[in-house]
Design a protein around this motif. Structure first.
Motif, short mmCIF file in Angstrom:
data_model
loop_
_atom_site.label_atom_id
_atom_site.label_comp_id
_atom_site.label_asym_id
_atom_site.label_seq_id
_atom_site.Cartn_x
_atom_site.Cartn_y
_atom_site.Cartn_z
N ALA A 47 0.83 -1.21 0.00
CA ALA A 47 0.00 0.00 0.00
C ALA A 47 0.86 1.26 0.00
CB ALA A 47 -0.94 0.00 1.21
N ALA A 48 2.09 1.14 0.51
CA ALA A 48 3.01 2.28 0.54
C ALA A 48 3.80 2.39 -0.77
CB ALA A 48 3.97 2.15 1.71
N GLY A 49 3.46 1.53 -1.76
CA GLY A 49 4.11 1.62 -3.06
C GLY A 49 5.32 0.75 -3.25
N ILE A 67 11.25 -3.28 -4.03
CA ILE A 67 11.59 -2.34 -5.08
C ILE A 67 10.59 -1.20 -4.98
CG2 ILE A 67 11.86 -2.00 -7.58
CD1 ILE A 67 13.81 -4.09 -6.43
N ASP A 68 11.09 0.05 -4.97
CA ASP A 68 10.17 1.18 -4.87
C ASP A 68 9.65 1.57 -6.25
OD1 ASP A 68 12.17 2.72 -6.09
OD2 ASP A 68 12.63 3.88 -4.30
N THR A 69 8.83 2.59 -6.31
CA THR A 69 8.18 3.00 -7.56
C THR A 69 9.18 3.53 -8.60
OG1 THR A 69 7.72 5.18 -6.62
CG2 THR A 69 5.97 3.52 -6.49
N GLU A 75 15.45 -1.44 1.55
CA GLU A 75 15.34 -2.23 2.76
C GLU A 75 14.59 -1.34 3.75
OE1 GLU A 75 19.04 -3.78 4.29
OE2 GLU A 75 19.74 -4.20 2.27
N ALA A 76 13.36 -1.71 4.06
CA ALA A 76 12.53 -0.88 4.93
C ALA A 76 12.23 -1.62 6.23
CB ALA A 76 11.23 -0.52 4.22
N LEU A 77 12.27 -0.89 7.33
CA LEU A 77 11.92 -1.45 8.64
C LEU A 77 10.49 -1.06 8.98
CD1 LEU A 77 15.15 -0.67 10.69
CD2 LEU A 77 14.48 -2.83 9.63
N PHE A 78 9.73 -2.02 9.48
CA PHE A 78 8.35 -1.79 9.87
C PHE A 78 8.15 -2.21 11.32
CE2 PHE A 78 7.98 -1.73 5.35
CZ PHE A 78 6.88 -0.96 5.07
N GLU A 89 16.38 2.12 3.78
CA GLU A 89 17.67 2.36 3.13
C GLU A 89 17.48 2.06 1.66
OE1 GLU A 89 21.75 -0.08 3.07
OE2 GLU A 89 21.16 0.62 5.04
N VAL A 90 17.78 3.02 0.81
CA VAL A 90 17.64 2.85 -0.63
C VAL A 90 19.00 2.63 -1.24
CG1 VAL A 90 16.89 3.96 -2.78
CG2 VAL A 90 15.63 4.37 -0.67
#
Length: 91
Positions: A47-49, A67-69, A75-78, A89-90
Motif C-alpha cells: 500500500a506504501a508503493g 523495489i520502490d516506484t 530495505e525498509a523497517l516496519f 535504506e535505498v
C-alpha cells in the motif's frame, strides 16, 4: 588544515553513528503474539508503493526487501505491532 581534518573526522563519526542507530533499531517492546502477521505487513508495504520481494524478522522489527516506484532496491523497517514504516535504506 587542522579544522578541515577535525570537520572530516566529526562528519565520519556522525555518519557511522547514524548507520549503527538504524542497524540496532528497536521497533517495539510488544511480545511476538501481539505482532501483525507477515502477510499484513507485506500488504501495508504494498500500500506504501513497495513491490515486496522478501520479509524477515530483524531484532524487534520486520525488515522488508522491496523495489520502490522508481525501481530502486529498498530495505525498509516496519513496526510489527502497528505496521508503520520506521526507516529505510535505498540502494
Amino acid at each position: 588544515m587542522k579544522t578541515f581534518i577535525l570537520a572530516t573526522f566529526m562528519l565520519t563519526a556522525a555518519a557511522t553513528g547514524l548507520a549503527h542507530a538504524a542497524e540496532g533499531q528497536n521497533c517495539t517492546n510488544a511480545p511476538k503474539d501481539k505482532w501483525l502477521s507477515e502477510d499484513s505487513v507485506k500488504e501495508k508495504a504494498k500500500a506504501a508503493g513497495l513491490d515486496v520481494r522478501r520479509l524477515k524478522v530483524e531484532g524487534s522489527c520486520y525488515e522488508v526487501y522491496a523495489i520502490d516506484t522508481k525501481g530502486n532496491k529498498v530495505e525498509a523497517l516496519f513496526n510489527p505491532e502497528t505496521g508503520e514504516a520506521v526507516g529505510n535504506e535505498v540502494e
